[in-house]
Design a protein around this motif. Structure first.
Motif, PDB file in Angstrom:
ATOM      1  N   UNK A 115     -19.263 -10.448 -12.356  1.00 55.58           N
ATOM      2  CA  UNK A 115     -18.827 -11.737 -11.813  1.00 55.58           C
ATOM      3  C   UNK A 115     -17.615 -11.590 -10.895  1.00 55.58           C
ATOM      4  N   UNK A 116     -17.135 -10.365 -10.739  1.00 55.02           N
ATOM      5  CA  UNK A 116     -15.977 -10.130  -9.884  1.00 55.02           C
ATOM      6  C   UNK A 116     -14.660 -10.584 -10.497  1.00 55.02           C
ATOM      7  N   UNK A 117     -14.585 -10.605 -11.842  1.00 54.93           N
ATOM      8  CA  UNK A 117     -13.389 -11.082 -12.538  1.00 54.93           C
ATOM      9  C   UNK A 117     -12.679  -9.898 -13.204  1.00 54.93           C
ATOM     10  N   UNK A 118     -11.451  -9.599 -12.817  1.00 60.89           N
ATOM     11  CA  UNK A 118     -10.716  -8.511 -13.476  1.00 60.89           C
ATOM     12  C   UNK A 118     -10.222  -8.927 -14.861  1.00 60.89           C
ATOM     13  N   UNK A 119     -10.376  -8.025 -15.821  1.00 60.31           N
ATOM     14  CA  UNK A 119      -9.934  -8.273 -17.190  1.00 60.31           C
ATOM     15  C   UNK A 119      -8.654  -7.476 -17.428  1.00 60.31           C
ATOM     16  N   UNK A 120      -7.539  -8.171 -17.630  1.00 53.51           N
ATOM     17  CA  UNK A 120      -6.236  -7.564 -17.888  1.00 53.51           C
ATOM     18  C   UNK A 120      -5.977  -7.594 -19.395  1.00 53.51           C
ATOM     19  N   UNK A 121      -5.594  -6.451 -19.958  1.00 62.77           N
ATOM     20  CA  UNK A 121      -5.509  -6.344 -21.415  1.00 62.77           C
ATOM     21  C   UNK A 121      -4.244  -5.609 -21.862  1.00 62.77           C
ATOM     22  N   UNK A 122      -4.008  -5.640 -23.179  1.00 59.23           N
ATOM     23  CA  UNK A 122      -2.773  -5.115 -23.739  1.00 59.23           C
ATOM     24  C   UNK A 122      -2.826  -3.705 -24.279  1.00 59.23           C
TER      25      UNK A 122
ATOM     26  N   UNK B  86     -16.045  -1.486  -8.485  1.00 56.41           N
ATOM     27  CA  UNK B  86     -17.071  -2.524  -8.625  1.00 56.41           C
ATOM     28  C   UNK B  86     -16.540  -3.898  -8.238  1.00 56.41           C
ATOM     29  N   UNK B  87     -15.242  -4.099  -8.443  1.00 50.35           N
ATOM     30  CA  UNK B  87     -14.624  -5.376  -8.071  1.00 50.35           C
ATOM     31  C   UNK B  87     -14.300  -5.432  -6.574  1.00 50.35           C
ATOM     32  N   UNK B  88     -14.583  -4.345  -5.875  1.00 45.25           N
ATOM     33  CA  UNK B  88     -14.305  -4.306  -4.441  1.00 45.25           C
ATOM     34  C   UNK B  88     -12.847  -4.064  -4.107  1.00 45.25           C
ATOM     35  N   UNK B  89     -12.126  -3.451  -5.046  1.00 45.98           N
ATOM     36  CA  UNK B  89     -10.709  -3.184  -4.847  1.00 45.98           C
ATOM     37  C   UNK B  89     -10.478  -1.701  -4.580  1.00 45.98           C
ATOM     38  N   UNK B  90      -9.446  -1.414  -3.797  1.00 47.48           N
ATOM     39  CA  UNK B  90      -9.074  -0.032  -3.498  1.00 47.48           C
ATOM     40  C   UNK B  90      -7.985   0.405  -4.478  1.00 47.48           C
ATOM     41  N   UNK B  91      -8.219   1.503  -5.176  1.00 49.62           N
ATOM     42  CA  UNK B  91      -7.289   1.933  -6.217  1.00 49.62           C
ATOM     43  C   UNK B  91      -5.894   2.188  -5.663  1.00 49.62           C
ATOM     44  N   UNK B  92      -5.797   2.840  -4.508  1.00 49.59           N
ATOM     45  CA  UNK B  92      -4.481   3.134  -3.934  1.00 49.59           C
ATOM     46  C   UNK B  92      -3.726   1.845  -3.598  1.00 49.59           C
ATOM     47  N   UNK B  93      -4.455   0.864  -3.093  1.00 46.72           N
ATOM     48  CA  UNK B  93      -3.827  -0.418  -2.767  1.00 46.72           C
ATOM     49  C   UNK B  93      -3.359  -1.133  -4.028  1.00 46.72           C
ATOM     50  N   UNK B  94      -4.198  -1.099  -5.069  1.00 48.17           N
ATOM     51  CA  UNK B  94      -3.843  -1.705  -6.346  1.00 48.17           C
ATOM     52  C   UNK B  94      -2.623  -1.019  -6.945  1.00 48.17           C
ATOM     53  N   UNK B  95      -2.610   0.298  -6.908  1.00 45.55           N
ATOM     54  CA  UNK B  95      -1.488   1.053  -7.459  1.00 45.55           C
ATOM     55  C   UNK B  95      -0.186   0.705  -6.753  1.00 45.55           C
ATOM     56  N   UNK B  96      -0.254   0.557  -5.449  1.00 50.59           N
ATOM     57  CA  UNK B  96       0.933   0.210  -4.674  1.00 50.59           C
ATOM     58  C   UNK B  96       1.440  -1.192  -5.053  1.00 50.59           C
ATOM     59  N   UNK B  97       0.506  -2.110  -5.276  1.00 47.66           N
ATOM     60  CA  UNK B  97       0.893  -3.470  -5.667  1.00 47.66           C
ATOM     61  C   UNK B  97       1.492  -3.496  -7.065  1.00 47.66           C
ATOM     62  N   UNK B  98       0.989  -2.642  -7.968  1.00 48.56           N
ATOM     63  CA  UNK B  98       1.459  -2.623  -9.348  1.00 48.56           C
ATOM     64  C   UNK B  98       2.793  -1.880  -9.509  1.00 48.56           C
ATOM     65  N   UNK B  99       3.075  -0.939  -8.611  1.00 45.01           N
ATOM     66  CA  UNK B  99       4.214  -0.028  -8.763  1.00 45.01           C
ATOM     67  C   UNK B  99       5.541  -0.706  -9.105  1.00 45.01           C
ATOM     68  N   UNK B 100       5.899  -1.844  -8.494  1.00 42.72           N
ATOM     69  CA  UNK B 100       7.196  -2.455  -8.819  1.00 42.72           C
ATOM     70  C   UNK B 100       7.274  -3.040 -10.228  1.00 42.72           C
ATOM     71  N   UNK B 101       6.132  -3.175 -10.906  1.00 39.94           N
ATOM     72  CA  UNK B 101       6.099  -3.879 -12.186  1.00 39.94           C
ATOM     73  C   UNK B 101       5.796  -2.971 -13.378  1.00 39.94           C
ATOM     74  N   UNK B 102       5.710  -1.660 -13.161  1.00 38.47           N
ATOM     75  CA  UNK B 102       5.451  -0.736 -14.264  1.00 38.47           C
ATOM     76  C   UNK B 102       6.053   0.625 -13.943  1.00 38.47           C
ATOM     77  N   UNK B 103       6.198   1.438 -14.951  1.00 39.64           N
ATOM     78  CA  UNK B 103       6.796   2.752 -14.746  1.00 39.64           C
ATOM     79  C   UNK B 103       5.813   3.738 -14.125  1.00 39.64           C
TER      80      UNK B 103
END
Length: 382
Positions: free
Chosen positions: A282-289, A349-366
């Motif tokens: 369905x193109x929905x990312x599942x964020x988990x703990x 599968x969600x049509x996202x680029x891992x490198x782009x995602x990693x760059x977006x996440x970088x300020x919010x995680x170690x």
């Protein structure tokens, strides 16, 4: 020396037969994580050592004198994260045996989320006069706390998200009784930040959890508060069984949510392999703990390193057994929640680029780590 060895072997065999007769089941010798049938009421035995363990009240001075201890470990459910904890507890205890010249006999069982089986396992540990009990996940820890109110047998918990809220300890710094351990407390705001770092325009977030899971209570409340402050709509779907989880996942797709959040919830974790494609298709990312969710097909798992949590828990167990440390004054172990684990297959599968995602996440995680879909972490190593 040979006569002593023969005597030890005969004694150990006699104990095994006696335990089997009491429980109606055979015992197993293994230090790896294994789950028992939920209909079983006996605690299977996995031994880190080949010698019989004796009950002992050793002090720090006896630490390297060949002292012998027995501990009972009960795992709440068979899932990747909790199994990883047990495996690393056992591995580290084996190292400690060698380092300190002691014997640690481990009795292990998995109640598979069955409260009756769990209580029977704990009762068996008590009957065996174990020196310490280890409860993996909140429900087991709470049952062990209740069962040891009179005996004051030390209890060390592992992966309890909110030990204060669950009433296991008075505070993280001063537990106050015979119970202490390690917490996998989730920084919910950090996960929420990741959702909007990847999709700043998200308008509707799904919250998927089991309302009966203590590990989810505080995290879901924090998520709601975060989304309320941001003015973002959220829809709650709850479930208590695998079938209900599947229906709840399908409902969230019909609700048109932009993302789904699940905390460290064991009920959803058990069902992740059955629902991840529902969200991905369905193109929905599942964020988990937890990273185990990402292992089982969620887009992202954020939280503690469960392998390290297991090893740190084993060190605490050893300090109580061999150094005489008092659980009442032994602070609960907490960890940095800074690791974001992304499933690269789902990312694609969600049509996202891992490198782009990693760059977006970088300020919010170690750090950002990659993983692919599998049933268990050991499958990735094979």
């Amino acid at each position: 020396m040979k006569l002593r060895n023969v005597f030890a072997m005969i004694t150990a065999a006699a104990m095994t037969l006696s335990l089997a007769a009491c429980s109606g089941q055979s015992t197993a010798s293994s230090t790896s994580s294994a789950s028992s049938d939920s209909s079983s009421s006996a605690a299977s035995e996995s031994s880190v050592s080949s010698e019989k363990s004796t009950a002992s009240e050793s002090t720090a001075s006896e630490e390297s004198s060949g002292a012998s201890y027995t501990i009972g470990i009960c795992n709440y459910v068979d899932d990747a994260s909790l199994n990883q904890i047990v495996e690393n507890i056992n591995a580290r205890l084996a190292e400690i045996e060698s380092e300190q010249g002691i014997t640690i006999n481990v009795k292990y069982d998995n109640c598979n989320a069955d409260a009756n089986v769990m209580n029977q396992i704990i009762a068996n540990f008590a009957a065996d006069n174990v020196d310490l009990m280890v409860g993996v996940a909140t429900p087991v820890a709470m049952a062990m706390q209740s069962a040891t109110e009179d005996s004051k047998t030390p209890v060390v918990f592992a992966a309890v998200s909110d030990p204060v809220g669950a009433g296991l300890v008075a505070s993280l710094e001063e537990p106050g009784s015979n119970v202490t351990g390690s917490s996998d407390n989730l920084d919910t705001n950090s996960v929420m930040n990741l959702i909007f770092a990847q999709n700043p325009d998200a308008k509707k977030i799904g919250l998927l959890y089991d309302v009966g899971q203590d590990s989810s209570t505080a995290a879901i409340e924090h998520a709601k508060a975060y989304l309320d402050d941001k003015g973002v709509e959220y829809i709650e779907r709850t479930a208590t069984t695998a079938e209900e989880v599947a229906l709840a996942a399908q409902a969230l797709v019909s609700d048109g949510v932009d993302a789904v959040f699940t905390p460290t919830d064991n009920t959803i974790m058990k069902a992740e392999l059955a629902i991840y494609e529902t969200f991905a298709d369905a193109g929905i990312p599942h964020y988990t703990g937890a990273d185990s969710f990402a292992l089982n097909g969620a887009f992202l798992g954020y939280g503690v390193d469960y392998a390290n949590l297991g090893r740190e828990t084993a060190d605490m167990i050893a300090s109580i057994l061999t150094e005489g440390k008092d659980p009442a004054t032994t602070p609960v172990i907490t960890f940095d929640n800074g690791t974001a684990t992304v499933n690269t297959e789902i990312c694609e599968k969600l049509g996202l680029d891992f490198d782009t995602v990693s760059e977006a996440f970088a300020p919010y995680c170690t750090r950002v780590e990659e993983i692919t879909t599998a049933e268990s972490f050991s499958d990735l190593e094979s």
